[in-house]
Design an enzyme around this catalytic site. Structure first.
Site, short mmCIF file in Angstrom:
data_model
loop_
_atom_site.label_atom_id
_atom_site.label_comp_id
_atom_site.label_asym_id
_atom_site.label_seq_id
_atom_site.Cartn_x
_atom_site.Cartn_y
_atom_site.Cartn_z
N GLU A 193 -43.95 9.49 -130.62
CA GLU A 193 -43.06 10.07 -129.62
C GLU A 193 -42.16 11.08 -130.33
OE1 GLU A 193 -42.25 6.64 -126.23
OE2 GLU A 193 -41.07 6.53 -128.06
N SER A 242 -36.00 3.38 -132.85
CA SER A 242 -36.74 2.82 -131.72
C SER A 242 -36.08 3.13 -130.38
CB SER A 242 -36.80 1.30 -131.84
OG SER A 242 -37.59 0.91 -132.92
N ASN A 255 -40.85 1.97 -125.67
CA ASN A 255 -40.02 0.77 -125.86
C ASN A 255 -39.25 0.36 -124.61
OD1 ASN A 255 -40.87 0.27 -128.40
ND2 ASN A 255 -39.17 1.30 -129.42
N HIS A 304 -40.99 9.19 -133.64
CA HIS A 304 -41.10 7.74 -133.47
C HIS A 304 -42.55 7.28 -133.58
CE1 HIS A 304 -40.50 4.03 -130.71
NE2 HIS A 304 -40.34 3.71 -131.97
C1 LIG Z 1 -40.74 -1.28 -131.87
C2 LIG Z 1 -41.05 0.16 -131.80
O1 LIG Z 1 -40.15 0.98 -132.00
C3 LIG Z 1 -42.36 0.69 -131.43
C4 LIG Z 1 -43.57 -0.14 -131.71
O2 LIG Z 1 -44.16 -0.03 -132.76
S1 LIG Z 1 -44.06 -1.19 -130.50
C5 LIG Z 1 -45.51 -1.95 -131.16
C6 LIG Z 1 -46.74 -1.12 -130.94
N1 LIG Z 1 -47.88 -1.79 -131.47
C7 LIG Z 1 -48.72 -2.53 -130.74
O3 LIG Z 1 -48.55 -2.65 -129.55
C8 LIG Z 1 -49.81 -3.20 -131.50
C9 LIG Z 1 -50.66 -4.11 -130.63
N2 LIG Z 1 -51.69 -4.75 -131.45
C10 LIG Z 1 -52.82 -4.12 -131.82
O4 LIG Z 1 -53.09 -3.00 -131.42
C11 LIG Z 1 -53.75 -4.88 -132.71
O5 LIG Z 1 -53.47 -6.24 -132.62
C12 LIG Z 1 -53.65 -4.45 -134.22
C13 LIG Z 1 -54.10 -3.00 -134.35
C14 LIG Z 1 -52.26 -4.62 -134.75
C15 LIG Z 1 -54.55 -5.34 -135.04
O6 LIG Z 1 -55.84 -5.27 -134.53
P1 LIG Z 1 -56.80 -6.52 -134.48
O7 LIG Z 1 -58.11 -6.03 -133.96
O8 LIG Z 1 -56.11 -7.61 -133.76
O9 LIG Z 1 -56.88 -7.01 -135.99
P2 LIG Z 1 -57.71 -6.44 -137.20
O10 LIG Z 1 -59.19 -6.46 -136.92
O11 LIG Z 1 -57.21 -7.22 -138.36
O12 LIG Z 1 -57.22 -4.93 -137.34
C16 LIG Z 1 -57.85 -3.80 -136.75
C17 LIG Z 1 -57.74 -2.65 -137.71
O13 LIG Z 1 -56.36 -2.36 -137.96
C18 LIG Z 1 -56.06 -2.44 -139.36
N3 LIG Z 1 -54.72 -3.02 -139.52
C19 LIG Z 1 -54.24 -4.12 -138.92
N4 LIG Z 1 -52.96 -4.32 -139.29
C20 LIG Z 1 -52.63 -3.31 -140.14
C21 LIG Z 1 -51.47 -2.97 -140.86
N5 LIG Z 1 -50.34 -3.68 -140.76
N6 LIG Z 1 -51.48 -1.86 -141.61
C22 LIG Z 1 -52.59 -1.13 -141.73
N7 LIG Z 1 -53.74 -1.40 -141.08
C23 LIG Z 1 -53.76 -2.49 -140.29
C24 LIG Z 1 -57.13 -3.35 -139.92
O14 LIG Z 1 -57.33 -3.12 -141.30
C25 LIG Z 1 -58.33 -2.99 -139.08
O15 LIG Z 1 -58.91 -1.79 -139.59
P3 LIG Z 1 -60.49 -1.43 -139.40
O16 LIG Z 1 -60.74 -1.36 -137.94
O17 LIG Z 1 -60.62 -0.12 -140.08
O18 LIG Z 1 -61.23 -2.53 -140.07
N1 LIG Z 2 -40.82 -2.61 -136.63
C1 LIG Z 2 -41.36 -1.83 -135.71
O1 LIG Z 2 -42.33 -2.19 -135.04
C2 LIG Z 2 -40.79 -0.46 -135.49
C3 LIG Z 2 -39.54 -0.11 -135.95
N2 LIG Z 2 -39.08 1.16 -135.72
C4 LIG Z 2 -37.77 1.58 -136.25
O2 LIG Z 2 -37.94 1.92 -137.61
C5 LIG Z 2 -36.77 1.61 -138.34
C6 LIG Z 2 -37.10 0.65 -139.46
O3 LIG Z 2 -37.60 -0.55 -138.91
P1 LIG Z 2 -38.48 -1.57 -139.76
O4 LIG Z 2 -39.31 -0.85 -140.75
O5 LIG Z 2 -39.10 -2.48 -138.79
O6 LIG Z 2 -37.31 -2.36 -140.52
P2 LIG Z 2 -37.40 -3.27 -141.83
O7 LIG Z 2 -36.28 -4.23 -141.72
O8 LIG Z 2 -38.79 -3.77 -142.02
O9 LIG Z 2 -37.11 -2.23 -142.99
C7 LIG Z 2 -35.93 -1.51 -143.12
C8 LIG Z 2 -35.79 -1.09 -144.56
O10 LIG Z 2 -34.72 -0.16 -144.66
C9 LIG Z 2 -34.05 -0.45 -145.86
N3 LIG Z 2 -32.74 0.19 -145.83
C10 LIG Z 2 -31.58 -0.23 -145.29
N4 LIG Z 2 -30.61 0.67 -145.49
C11 LIG Z 2 -31.17 1.69 -146.17
C12 LIG Z 2 -30.69 2.92 -146.67
N5 LIG Z 2 -29.43 3.25 -146.51
N6 LIG Z 2 -31.57 3.73 -147.31
C13 LIG Z 2 -32.86 3.39 -147.46
N7 LIG Z 2 -33.37 2.21 -147.02
C14 LIG Z 2 -32.53 1.39 -146.38
C15 LIG Z 2 -34.04 -1.95 -145.97
O11 LIG Z 2 -33.79 -2.35 -147.30
C16 LIG Z 2 -35.45 -2.26 -145.50
O12 LIG Z 2 -36.38 -2.29 -146.57
C17 LIG Z 2 -35.75 1.07 -137.32
O13 LIG Z 2 -34.97 2.13 -136.85
C18 LIG Z 2 -36.67 0.52 -136.23
O14 LIG Z 2 -36.03 0.45 -135.00
C19 LIG Z 2 -39.82 2.12 -135.09
C20 LIG Z 2 -41.09 1.84 -134.68
C21 LIG Z 2 -41.65 0.50 -134.78
#
Ligand SMILES: CC(=O)CC(=O)SCCNC(=O)CCNC(=O)[C@H](O)C(C)(C)COP(=O)(O)OP(=O)(O)OC[C@H]1O[C@@H](n2cnc3c(N)ncnc32)[C@H](O)[C@@H]1OP(=O)(O)O
Ligand SMILES: NC(=O)C1=CN([C@@H]2O[C@H](COP(=O)(O)OP(=O)(O)OC[C@H]3O[C@@H](n4cnc5c(N)ncnc54)[C@H](O)[C@@H]3O)[C@@H](O)[C@H]2O)C=CC1
Length: 279
Positions: A149, A116, A187, A137
């Site tokens: 990304e 991330s 992020n 990413h």
């Molecule tokens: C941390 C990092 O490194 C980077 C990151 O990922 S940052 C996070 C980025 N993500 C976001 O910002 C997500 C923001 N949220 C959303 O876009 C929406 O809330 C959401 C897509 C998650 C859910 O959408 P929603 O309209 O609220 O709910 P819902 O109607 O249940 O879902 C919409 C669709 O997504 C699907 N879906 C929802 N969650 C899902 C999941 N976990 N896995 C697979 N499909 C999923 C549903 O099945 C549904 O599909 P259809 O349109 O084909 O029926």
């Molecule tokens: N959660 C999010 O929304 C996002 C997370 N990421 C990145 O993706 C990576 C994974 O994050 P999540 O799936 O959220 O974490 P998570 O905590 O849901 O899953 C991590 C998994 O990795 C496993 N693991 C730990 N050490 C391991 C190893 N040596 N070999 C194989 N598996 C191992 C753990 O048992 C666990 O099942 C991180 O680097 C995170 O920053 C990127 C995009 C979005």
């Protein structure tokens, strides 16, 4: 192209699903059987929902599931062409696993990280093939979110970058190229917003529900920042803030103590059943 996804958690399972749906053979590897099983179950549940909705035939379901093999054996990386690493966001663990992969994988195999916020150059330096290491990413939920990304480390070759760019398009995703920088693009913008929402909650300015309603209705976000933190994982959000804070040394990235407290309590969000909300 045969692909291994490392880590069967929130992201690894989603990425393996995307890869298998696009027609590729994928090995999903975690450290314990129960984590592998959980990841496979999540994929099965997601795809079954698509079958129920009439978006996928049972035959296609069987085909996709048939392309995914679960394992705890890292040695199975020996004949893959690409590894996508999605293990927890700890630099030391990432380096350890990349070093091990470098010894197991064939020389032409590309090693990608779904990190991330961490430095691709530092991860790549743990291997003897830094030109074949890059950031790929995905966003959560991986089967739904269109963006990937693509991040070059200091040594990533154009050939590696272009291969992954082409694959990203074949996976049905839209790639953007981002220079290596803490938190990359999304992020660096998104997670400080979540962090600020946690401060607003901690200071008692508004309730969690009202903060989320405010951002949904006032800024047209699909879900509020605290619900999003629970979806991402509060631990992941905290790791990102810690990286931004450590790398930039700028107090504007100070992680919110409330996030730290929730992580210490094991309230990580949806994946543990409790975070800012209870599931
Ligand atoms: C941390 C990092 O490194 C980077 C990151 O990922 S940052 C996070 C980025 N993500 C976001 O910002 C997500 C923001 N949220 C959303 O876009 C929406 O809330 C959401 C897509 C998650 C859910 O959408 P929603 O309209 O609220 O709910 P819902 O109607 O249940 O879902 C919409 C669709 O997504 C699907 N879906 C929802 N969650 C899902 C999941 N976990 N896995 C697979 N499909 C999923 C549903 O099945 C549904 O599909 P259809 O349109 O084909 O029926
Ligand atoms: N959660 C999010 O929304 C996002 C997370 N990421 C990145 O993706 C990576 C994974 O994050 P999540 O799936 O959220 O974490 P998570 O905590 O849901 O899953 C991590 C998994 O990795 C496993 N693991 C730990 N050490 C391991 C190893 N040596 N070999 C194989 N598996 C191992 C753990 O048992 C666990 O099942 C991180 O680097 C995170 O920053 C990127 C995009 C979005």
């Amino acid at each position: 192209m045969k692909i291994m996804v490392l880590g069967a958690g929130t992201m690894g399972a989603g990425i393996a699903q995307v890869v298998a749906q696009a027609g590729y053979e994928v090995i999903l590897r975690d450290i314990e059987d129960r984590f592998v099983d959980k990841g496979l179950k999540t994929i099965g549940k997601n795809l079954a929902r698509s079958v129920e909705k009439g978006q996928l035939t049972q035959e296609k379901f069987d085909e996709i599931m048939g392309r995914i093999a679960g394992t705890t054996d890292l040695q199975m990386a020996e004949d893959v062409d690409l590894v996508i690493e999605a293990i927890i966001e700890k630099m030391e663990l990432k380096k350890e696993i990349f070093k091990a992969l470098d010894q197991i994988c064939k020389p032409e195999c590309i090693l990608a990280s779904n990190t991330s916020a961490l430095s691709i150059s530092e991860i790549a330096a743990a291997t003897k093939r830094p030109e074949k290491v890059m950031g790929m990413h995905f966003f959560n939920p991986a089967p739904v979110m269109k963006l990937v990304e693509l991040i070059k480390g200091a040594s990533t070759s154009d050939e590696t970058f272009n291969t992954i760019k082409e694959l990203t398009v074949k996976l049905g995703k839209t790639p953007v190229a981002v220079e290596e920088a803490p938190g990359f693009c999304v992020n660096r913008i998104l997670v400080p917003m979540i962090n600020e929402a946690a401060y607003i909650l901690m200071e008692g300015v508004a309730s969690a529900e009202d903060i989320d309603t405010a951002m949904k209705l006032g800024a047209n976000h699909p879900i509020g920042p605290l619900a999003l933190a629970d979806l991402i994982g509060i631990d992941v959000c905290l790791f990102v803030m810690e990286t931004l804070y450590a790398e930039f040394g700028d107090s504007k990235y100070r992680p919110c103590p409330l996030m730290r407290k929730l992580v210490r309590a094991g309230h990580l969000g949806r994946k543990t059943g409790k975070g800012f909300y209870t599931y």
